[in-house]
Design an enzyme around this catalytic site. Structure first.
Site, PDB file in Angstrom:
ATOM      1  N   ASP A  70       0.839  -1.189   0.000  1.00  0.00           N
ATOM      2  CA  ASP A  70       0.000   0.000   0.000  1.00  0.00           C
ATOM      3  C   ASP A  70       0.880   1.247   0.000  1.00  0.00           C
ATOM      4  O   ASP A  70       1.852   1.337   0.765  1.00  0.00           O
ATOM      5  CB  ASP A  70      -0.897  -0.023   1.244  1.00  0.00           C
ATOM      6  CG  ASP A  70      -1.893   1.113   1.273  1.00  0.00           C
ATOM      7  OD1 ASP A  70      -2.756   1.152   0.387  1.00  0.00           O
ATOM      8  OD2 ASP A  70      -1.806   1.955   2.182  1.00  0.00           O
ATOM      9  N   GLU A 102       1.556   0.277  -4.891  1.00  0.00           N
ATOM     10  CA  GLU A 102       1.086   1.572  -5.375  1.00  0.00           C
ATOM     11  C   GLU A 102       2.266   2.534  -5.446  1.00  0.00           C
ATOM     12  O   GLU A 102       2.807   2.932  -4.420  1.00  0.00           O
ATOM     13  CB  GLU A 102       0.019   2.130  -4.433  1.00  0.00           C
ATOM     14  CG  GLU A 102      -1.268   1.319  -4.414  1.00  0.00           C
ATOM     15  CD  GLU A 102      -2.301   1.941  -3.493  1.00  0.00           C
ATOM     16  OE1 GLU A 102      -3.397   2.275  -3.961  1.00  0.00           O
ATOM     17  OE2 GLU A 102      -2.005   2.095  -2.298  1.00  0.00           O
TER      18      GLU A 102
END
Length: 882
Positions: A475, A512
């Site tokens: 993340d 990400e």
């Protein structure tokens, strides 16, 4: 400004501090008298006149930091250097309150603040990176070690196995070491005991010395709601279910082969009526013969090879005791109108049962709310997670975990703050004002600090060694450095089957790669962002393909912006935001170029003729929101996708963007075309769970806390979730005016037949991708040789059409059956005839997966003398035999 609970000063080395560039009024830093105040018990008031009850050290000011320091901390390039006098014991000083203050010539206080201690603690305790932290077993005897270099004392509080939660614990002193750790060796009867650390430490947020009782950041097991750590032996045979022990991890030939299905553990079975009620929403459901397992088996048989699980580490937002969870009234939810505001007002309850889990508490323990009632307390969670992984491996599916090392739920003295109460100030990143950074939504973890990075690296290794997971999705990976990600990669690569039971080199890494916040543009380090991971084999999600296919961007004020796959020119929705016909036509050409680049792996150096300009361009010469569109050096550095847990599902985006009068049968075709553009390109692929059967979240763009109601996932293919009411106002109210008429229209809710048709067409896409290595070329050199867009930007090009040619006659062959494959996508609402001169040679036929597939329309596609007959909204794949 008197802000002693903040940390504007940065203590860098034992003799050097920095004061960042900030407003000092009319005062020049060199004209001020700087001092460092130190008080073991706190109580510093920098406005006080001499004599004072704390130590004060004058600081020599210089206008700039040394070059080598700036190289390590580039965000401090304009900071003032503050030098301590010789003889200051930095390690001892940091065990109390520390304040940097500046006075003008008249003695008036100009600035005062606490200090950031991360850099100097790394300098003072370099050997700590080699310490074995957490719980260890040696011949049946457990030991504990924790890093707490600023603590005055650390004790372990021990509750024997079976003790009542209200019983008083045994208190045992831990021994300090020169590396800042504290340790204790236990006894065999400590097995299954509960424990906490009692840490006596100065807490800047309170301004005094406190005793913090905290769990172990390296916990391997926890009690309900994470109140205590558990001394569990994960090698205990009782925790090693046969389905996990005896089922090997499926292997990938290469990272580009990965096709992942992003799935939430609770969503997987919460509505599955074939699963016993007590198992629904838990890890255990994956071992049961329910609709979900059968669905995954169908996808795996077609070519899916990976399940990517949303966070399953211990997180803070969900009540773990099912008996204490509060649920909204199901009858009230079911009786609400499809466009009602009622459901959204009640789904977010106290002591809730649902959250995505992006609020980490303990990184190495499975989340308890996803375990069955009998496994929540203690190490039973481990057995259930292992059984889940074994069951998925048995289906031929690898398991990727979504990890969130960029932030924690709590910081400082917060109730869910573990790291912040162990070593106050160290683990979290501070912004330019000295406050803990929240650019990621939560307290940001400073993984540029050695022991924070160590926790991240060792946690990843733990999941691989102890659970045999096959990959990680990180993340907000751009909030970590490239160097940190390379250390993660190196630590995994060092794992071997003989020594560790796993081959760490087979573990895939991606995340990400967004660029924002206090670390943006490499402000503090070279980030792990798009375009900066060349040669690492670490992938980033590509927003280029996603936005070109869907249209617009995730945070558009008007969600009706259309794209290549959603009818920008071919089915205009009339929204002014899309512009007039000329504007739409030009945007369609730009989107087509981004689609073509995405199909070619989003490579920076890939060359093709632009549909927009007719000129030959490199990938990095195409523009995407002011950045180069092409950014990857190799295809495994990109993850192609068109929807994810974030933002609207693919079906919901299509619903928002297509004109309402488009029939459902055509919407199914649009869904397939959009998925095809992500699935048949030269990169690893990710689908959001349910994209294959039109899953809806009732248009919710951020369902992280929207409960089971808006996150409904029905693998029985009976209810796609559309029309569950207006989604929660906090993230969606600005779009309610667009949503109301859509949700109220029964024609926009697909029936079971439409869901099944979408699923079967999606499975055909998986079969096509799996059928040939030409869809999964491993290097940029192979892509350069074999991938082309033969009509792009030429006289033959038809607007709204993309044709990709995969020519195995160029370079070393990779396909024994076919010497060429053509992927033709018609995103128009009408059939087209696309001339492709490169396909004039005879012998082209529809791909066998189309011929044997469920979509009767695609079987009408033809290739006659280099002219492709393509039905409306169709992806057709043609093959040329050897």
């Amino acid at each position: 400004m008197l802000e002693l609970t903040l940390a504007r000063g940065i203590w860098l080395t034992p003799d050097l501090l920095a004061w960042p560039p900030c407003a000092l009024g009319e005062h020049a830093a060199s004209a001020l008298d700087w001092a460092l105040h130190a008080a073991p018990e706190g109580g510093i008031d920098p406005r006080a006149a001499e004599p004072v009850a704390w130590q004060t050290f004058p600081l020599a000011v210089e206008p700039a930091l040394p070059d080598d320091i700036v190289a390590q901390h580039p965000h401090l390039a304009r900071a003032v250097a503050l030098w301590l006098p010789p003889g200051v014991d930095a390690a001892e000083t940091l065990r109390g309150q520390v304040v940097v203050a500046a006075h003008d010539a008249s003695g008036t206080l100009v600035e005062a603040s606490g200090v950031q201690n991360g850099p100097v603690l790394d300098r003072l305790y370099p050997e700590a990176v080699h310490a074995r932290l957490g719980l260890r077993w040696d011949a049946g005897v457990p030991s504990l070690r924790v890093w707490a270099p600023t603590a005055r004392q650390v004790d372990v509080l021990l509750w024997p196995s079976g003790a009542a939660s209200t019983d008083a614990p045994r208190r045992l002193a831990m021994a300090p070491a020169s590396d800042g750790t504290w340790s204790i060796t236990g006894a065999p009867d400590w097995a299954e005991a509960r424990y906490q650390y009692a840490v006596t430490v100065f807490a800047p947020t309170f301004g005094r010395v406190v005793e913090n009782r905290v769990t172990d950041p390296y916990s391997v097991a926890l009690t309900v709601n994470s109140t205590r750590s558990v001394i569990a032996d994960l090698d205990d045979p009782a925790l090693r279910p046969p389905v996990w022990e005896d089922t090997p991890s499926p292997l990938l030939g290469h990272a580009v082969d990965q096709v992942a299905y992003e799935l939430h553990v609770r969503d997987f079975s919460r509505s599955d009526e074939l699963i016993a009620p007590e198992l629904r929403g838990t890890y255990a459901a994956f071992t049961e013969d329910g609709h979900g397992r059968r669905h995954l088996a169908r996808l795996a048989a077609a070519g899916l090879n990976t399940v990517q699980l949303l966070p399953i580490f211990d997180y803070a937002s969900v009540e773990e005791d099912a008996a204490r969870q509060v649920h909204p009234d199901p009858s009230a939810l079911r009786s609400a109108a499809p466009d009602s505001e009622g459901p959204q007002g009640v789904v977010r309850t106290p002591r809730r049962s649902f959250n995505w889990g992006y609020d980490p508490w303990h990184y190495q323990v499975p989340e308890g709310s996803l375990a069955t009632a009998g496994a929540v307390d203690g190490a039973g969670r481990t057995r259930e997670v292992r059984a889940m992984i074994g069951a998925l491996h048995g289906l031929g599916l690898r398991v990727v975990l979504d990890q969130v090392y960029n932030h924690t739920d709590g910081s400082g003295q917060g109730a869910t703050s573990v790291l912040g109460r162990l070593v106050p100030g160290y683990y979290h990143r501070h912004d330019r004002d000295g406050e803990v950074s929240h650019s990621t939504c939560c307290p940001g973890v400073a993984t540029e600090h050695a022991i924070a990075e160590k926790l991240m690296v060792e946690s990843v290794v733990h999941w691989v060694r102890a659970y045999r997971v096959d990959g990680f999705r990180f993340d907000l990976m751009g909030h970590h450095s490239r160097a940190t990600m390379e250390r993660v990669r190196a630590a995994l690569d060092a794992l071997t089957p003989d020594a560790d039971g796993v081959d760490g080199r087979a573990v895939t890494l991606y995340g990400e790669g967004w660029n924002f916040g206090e670390v943006a543009d490499n402000a503090r380090f070279v980030q792990a962002t798009q375009g900066q991971l060349g040669g690492t084999g670490i992938g980033t999600f590509s927003d280029r393909l996603r936005d070109a296919v869907r249209g617009g961007a995730p945070f558009d004020d008007d969600p009706r912006v259309q794209g290549f796959g959603t009818g920008l020119v071919t089915a205009p929705n009339g929204a002014a935001v899309n512009g007039d016909a000329g504007v739409r036509g030009q945007q369609l050409l730009r989107d087509a170029d981004l689609v073509q680049l995405g199909l070619a792996g989003t490579l920076r150096a890939f060359r093709f003729r632009s549909q927009e300009t007719g000129e030959v361009v490199r990938g990095d010469q195409l523009a995407y929101r002011g950045q180069p569109a092409g950014y990857a050096d190799e295809p495994d550095e990109v993850i192609s996708y068109v929807d994810a847990h974030d933002n609207e599902t693919l079906f919901d985006a299509i619903t928002m963007k297509l004109p309402p009068d488009v029939p459902m049968a055509q919407r199914v075709r649009v869904n397939t075309v959009c998925l095809a553009l992500a699935t048949l390109g030269q990169s690893p692929v990710m689908w959001h769970a349910g994209s294959d059967f039109l899953r809806s979240k009732s248009l919710d763009r951020n369902s992280f806390d929207s409960g089971d109601w808006f996150n409904h996932l029905d693998f029985a293919l009976a209810n796609n979730g559309f029309g569950a009411g207006l989604p929660p106002a906090s993230d969606n109210a600005a779009h309610w005016r667009f949503m109301r008429p859509l949700l109220a229209d029964p024609a926009l809710k697909p029936d079971a037949a439409a869901m099944l048709a979408a699923h079967e067409a999606a499975c055909d896409l998986l079969r096509i991708r799996a059928s040939s290595s030409l869809f999964r070329l491993r290097t940029a050199a192979q892509i350069d040789a074999k991938v082309s867009f033969p009509v792009s930007g030429t006289w033959a090009q038809t607007s709204g059409v993309v044709v990709m040619l995969l020519d195995d006659r160029r370079g070393t062959g990779v396909d024994a059956r076919w010497d060429a494959i053509a992927v033709a996508v018609n995103a128009n609402a009408w059939p087209v005839h696309q001339e492709v001169p490169a396909m004039r040679a005879g012998g082209w036929a529809l791909h066998p997966a189309h011929e044997a597939g469920a979509d009767a329309v695609v079987r009408r596609a033809r290739c006659d003398d280099g002219v492709l007959a393509l039905p409306a909204w169709t992806c057709a794949v043609f093959v040329h035999p050897r």
